[in-house]
Design a protein around this motif. Structure first.
Motif, PDB file in Angstrom:
ATOM      1  N   PRO A  17       0.797  -1.236   0.000  1.00 44.83           N
ATOM      2  CA  PRO A  17       0.000   0.000   0.000  1.00 44.83           C
ATOM      3  C   PRO A  17       0.828   1.283   0.000  1.00 44.83           C
ATOM      4  O   PRO A  17       0.331   2.341  -0.394  1.00 44.83           O
ATOM      5  N   GLU A  18       2.083   1.210   0.421  1.00 46.43           N
ATOM      6  CA  GLU A  18       2.908   2.415   0.476  1.00 46.43           C
ATOM      7  C   GLU A  18       3.383   2.859  -0.909  1.00 46.43           C
ATOM      8  O   GLU A  18       3.921   3.972  -1.057  1.00 46.43           O
ATOM      9  N   ARG A  19       3.194   2.007  -1.943  1.00 44.90           N
ATOM     10  CA  ARG A  19       3.671   2.348  -3.293  1.00 44.90           C
ATOM     11  C   ARG A  19       2.509   2.805  -4.177  1.00 44.90           C
ATOM     12  O   ARG A  19       2.402   2.392  -5.320  1.00 44.90           O
ATOM     13  N   ARG A  20       1.643   3.663  -3.670  1.00 53.04           N
ATOM     14  CA  ARG A  20       0.427   4.011  -4.408  1.00 53.04           C
ATOM     15  C   ARG A  20       0.745   4.675  -5.742  1.00 53.04           C
ATOM     16  O   ARG A  20       0.171   4.324  -6.777  1.00 53.04           O
ATOM     17  N   ARG A  21       1.641   5.669  -5.751  1.00 52.52           N
ATOM     18  CA  ARG A  21       1.937   6.380  -6.997  1.00 52.52           C
ATOM     19  C   ARG A  21       2.593   5.466  -8.024  1.00 52.52           C
ATOM     20  O   ARG A  21       2.231   5.483  -9.202  1.00 52.52           O
ATOM     21  N   SER A  22       3.564   4.689  -7.583  1.00 54.88           N
ATOM     22  CA  SER A  22       4.225   3.757  -8.488  1.00 54.88           C
ATOM     23  C   SER A  22       3.230   2.745  -9.044  1.00 54.88           C
ATOM     24  O   SER A  22       3.270   2.404 -10.227  1.00 54.88           O
ATOM     25  N   THR A  23       2.323   2.281  -8.188  1.00 54.75           N
ATOM     26  CA  THR A  23       1.309   1.306  -8.624  1.00 54.75           C
ATOM     27  C   THR A  23       0.417   1.892  -9.704  1.00 54.75           C
ATOM     28  O   THR A  23       0.161   1.261 -10.735  1.00 54.75           O
ATOM     29  N   LEU A  24      -0.063   3.114  -9.484  1.00 53.29           N
ATOM     30  CA  LEU A  24      -0.954   3.750 -10.447  1.00 53.29           C
ATOM     31  C   LEU A  24      -0.250   4.032 -11.764  1.00 53.29           C
ATOM     32  O   LEU A  24      -0.835   3.850 -12.845  1.00 53.29           O
ATOM     33  N   ARG A  25       1.000   4.476 -11.710  1.00 51.89           N
ATOM     34  CA  ARG A  25       1.737   4.759 -12.952  1.00 51.89           C
ATOM     35  C   ARG A  25       1.939   3.495 -13.768  1.00 51.89           C
ATOM     36  O   ARG A  25       1.674   3.472 -14.974  1.00 51.89           O
ATOM     37  N   PHE A  26       2.417   2.449 -13.109  1.00 48.34           N
ATOM     38  CA  PHE A  26       2.732   1.225 -13.853  1.00 48.34           C
ATOM     39  C   PHE A  26       1.479   0.587 -14.436  1.00 48.34           C
ATOM     40  O   PHE A  26       1.414   0.283 -15.631  1.00 48.34           O
ATOM     41  N   GLY A  68      -1.412   1.908 -14.855  1.00 50.35           N
ATOM     42  CA  GLY A  68      -2.057   2.805 -15.801  1.00 50.35           C
ATOM     43  C   GLY A  68      -1.488   2.642 -17.197  1.00 50.35           C
ATOM     44  O   GLY A  68      -2.229   2.623 -18.195  1.00 50.35           O
ATOM     45  N   LEU A  69      -0.157   2.523 -17.280  1.00 52.77           N
ATOM     46  CA  LEU A  69       0.476   2.271 -18.580  1.00 52.77           C
ATOM     47  C   LEU A  69       0.051   0.918 -19.140  1.00 52.77           C
ATOM     48  O   LEU A  69      -0.269   0.797 -20.332  1.00 52.77           O
ATOM     49  N   CYS A  70       0.022  -0.098 -18.287  1.00 52.81           N
ATOM     50  CA  CYS A  70      -0.414  -1.426 -18.736  1.00 52.81           C
ATOM     51  C   CYS A  70      -1.868  -1.390 -19.212  1.00 52.81           C
ATOM     52  O   CYS A  70      -2.226  -2.058 -20.194  1.00 52.81           O
ATOM     53  N   LEU A  71      -2.703  -0.600 -18.542  1.00 48.69           N
ATOM     54  CA  LEU A  71      -4.109  -0.494 -18.941  1.00 48.69           C
ATOM     55  C   LEU A  71      -4.232   0.158 -20.310  1.00 48.69           C
ATOM     56  O   LEU A  71      -5.058  -0.268 -21.143  1.00 48.69           O
ATOM     57  N   ALA A  72      -3.417   1.197 -20.569  1.00 46.54           N
ATOM     58  CA  ALA A  72      -3.447   1.840 -21.881  1.00 46.54           C
ATOM     59  C   ALA A  72      -3.055   0.843 -22.983  1.00 46.54           C
ATOM     60  O   ALA A  72      -3.679   0.799 -24.056  1.00 46.54           O
ATOM     61  N   LEU A  73      -2.019   0.041 -22.718  1.00 44.80           N
ATOM     62  CA  LEU A  73      -1.616  -0.978 -23.692  1.00 44.80           C
ATOM     63  C   LEU A  73      -2.716  -2.016 -23.885  1.00 44.80           C
ATOM     64  O   LEU A  73      -2.983  -2.456 -25.011  1.00 44.80           O
ATOM     65  N   ALA A  74      -3.375  -2.400 -22.795  1.00 44.92           N
ATOM     66  CA  ALA A  74      -4.436  -3.406 -22.877  1.00 44.92           C
ATOM     67  C   ALA A  74      -5.635  -2.879 -23.652  1.00 44.92           C
ATOM     68  O   ALA A  74      -6.250  -3.613 -24.437  1.00 44.92           O
TER      69      ALA A  74
END
Length: 415
Positions: free
Chosen positions: A194-203, A205-211
């Motif tokens: 849970p402490e990596r919220r920004r990193s989680t959303l960035r990564f 989010g990019l995968c979602l755009a590719l999907a």
């Protein structure tokens, strides 16, 4: 089980059901009767063309590798053993990764072990493993689970691991498109780290755009190939989703009516939608109740719903509204919830000294695993060959003329 060694022509004509030479041979065309081994040129072409209605180069390359090492049987046909053993190996690897991922999500090895065991033996996995064409779902799941395992680890945000996770997700998309996979991945990583919220959303989010881009391309190719059908209005679309959801939920605990495909229901549409709505409400009510007690127990149902959603929507646009292979990866979420509920109850009974209830729960869990295993063995016989598969389709869809037509075609194909 026919072995897909010949590619469809580049002009997106329907794929041939038997392996024959086309008048104009391309570099990726192979005649199984000649035993010509695949070449590097074949492999490069597999990376540049749409096979039939979808772009799935990695499964095609794996089929090519299996064909190259298959050898010949006494009748001159390729030996199917390498194809089947590859599927079994991939399923075993996926079960191990589900175990590891469940351990992290639930912070409990016993829950992880039970989740992985459920995943390994449940009959919903049989089509994907026993039918050679299930390779697409197996490889997609393998690379998606690899991506999520890397990201949910304590070192998942390191640059090297980010690159590896991104490569794994690209390989998953090159096997079969799962548009909501990054949403499920973000939920899992947010639960574990849970402490990596920004990193989680960035990564993710990019995968979602590719999907989404890959999903749009897949939608275009399937429409051009004539696979998707227009749903008959909003009612038909809702009915398709309700029928598929009801099929999946009813066959989870009691998988006695598994079928290669389920046709559109005729009549009783209101009743089917009502039954599916009641079942869905029961599942999500259970999730809501579990969420208040332990969020990690309920997270499995959320993962299940997110991963199954695109398959439900695509199924509603087809004349066959459900297929077992679509449950292969989403069922991991249901397994996690069931395993969490069992282990939490097991601990509660044990600490309260209610040993009779503890023993009954343990016995029922063992019976459930044994029942799933033996039912999976029986279901595997359905996928032994095309005729057996289509006989099952007739048995499960006795009022649909397409089932009989498909069985007639299977007999013709088998000579």
């Amino acid at each position: 089980n026919s072995i897909p060694v010949k590619l469809a022509p580049k002009n997106n004509l329907p794929r041939p059901s038997v392996c024959v030479r086309s008048p104009k041979m391309g570099p990726a065309d192979t005649d199984v009767r000649t035993g010509t081994p695949p070449t590097t040129e074949n492999a490069l072409e597999l990376l540049t063309i749409v096979h039939g209605d979808l772009y799935q180069p990695l499964p095609m390359l794996s089929f090519q590798a299996n064909y190259a090492m298959s050898g010949r049987q006494s009748n001159g046909e390729p030996n199917p053993s390498p194809f089947h053993w590859t599927n079994v190996t991939l399923h075993a690897a996926n079960a191990i990764m589900v175990f590891l991922l469940a351990c992290r999500l639930a912070a409990c090895r016993r829950i992880g072990l039970l989740t992985g065991l459920f995943f390994a033996v449940h009959p919903f996995a049989i089509e994907t493993v026993a039918w050679i064409g299930g390779r697409m779902m197996l490889l997609m799941s393998f690379f998606a689970l690899t991506c999520w395992l890397i990201r949910t680890g304590p070192r998942g945000a390191r640059p090297t691991n980010v690159v590896l996770a991104a490569i794994a997700w690209l390989c998953s998309l090159a096997s079969k498109v799962l548009p909501t996979g990054p949403i499920a991945g973000a939920i899992m990583e947010g639960t574990c780290q849970p402490e990596r919220r920004r990193s989680t959303l960035r990564f993710h989010g990019l995968c979602l755009a590719l999907a989404v881009a890959a999903g749009a391309f897949a939608l275009h190719t399937t429409r051009a190939y004539g696979v998707l059908e227009d749903a008959s209005g909003g009612g038909g679309f809702i009915l398709g989703i309700a029928t598929a959801l009801s099929y999946y939920l009813e066959n989870y605990i009691w998988p006695m009516r598994l079928s290669p495909w389920i046709s559109d229901p005729v009549g009783q549409s209101t009743l089917i939608i009502l039954i599916a709505a009641v079942e869905a409400m029961a599942v999500f009510s259970l999730a809501s109740f579990a969420w208040r007690r332990d969020i990690k127990v309920a997270i499995g149902i959320v993962i299940f719903a997110v991963l199954l959603a695109p398959f439900l929507i695509s199924s509603a646009a087809r004349s066959t509204v459900a297929a077992d292979r679509y449950m292969y990866l989403p069922i991991m979420g249901l397994h996690l919830t069931l395993a969490s509920a069992i282990i939490r109850s097991w601990d509660a009974f044990y600490t309260s000294r209610r040993r009779i209830a503890w023993g009954l729960l343990t016995l029922c869990t063992g019976i459930l695993i044994g029942f799933w295993h033996f039912e999976a063995v029986a279901t595997a016989q359905v996928w032994r060959d095309t005729v057996s598969r289509d006989r099952r389709s007739v048995e499960m869809n006795p009022d649909d003329i397409r089932a009989y037509m498909q069985l007639a075609g299977a007999y013709t194909f088998a000579g």
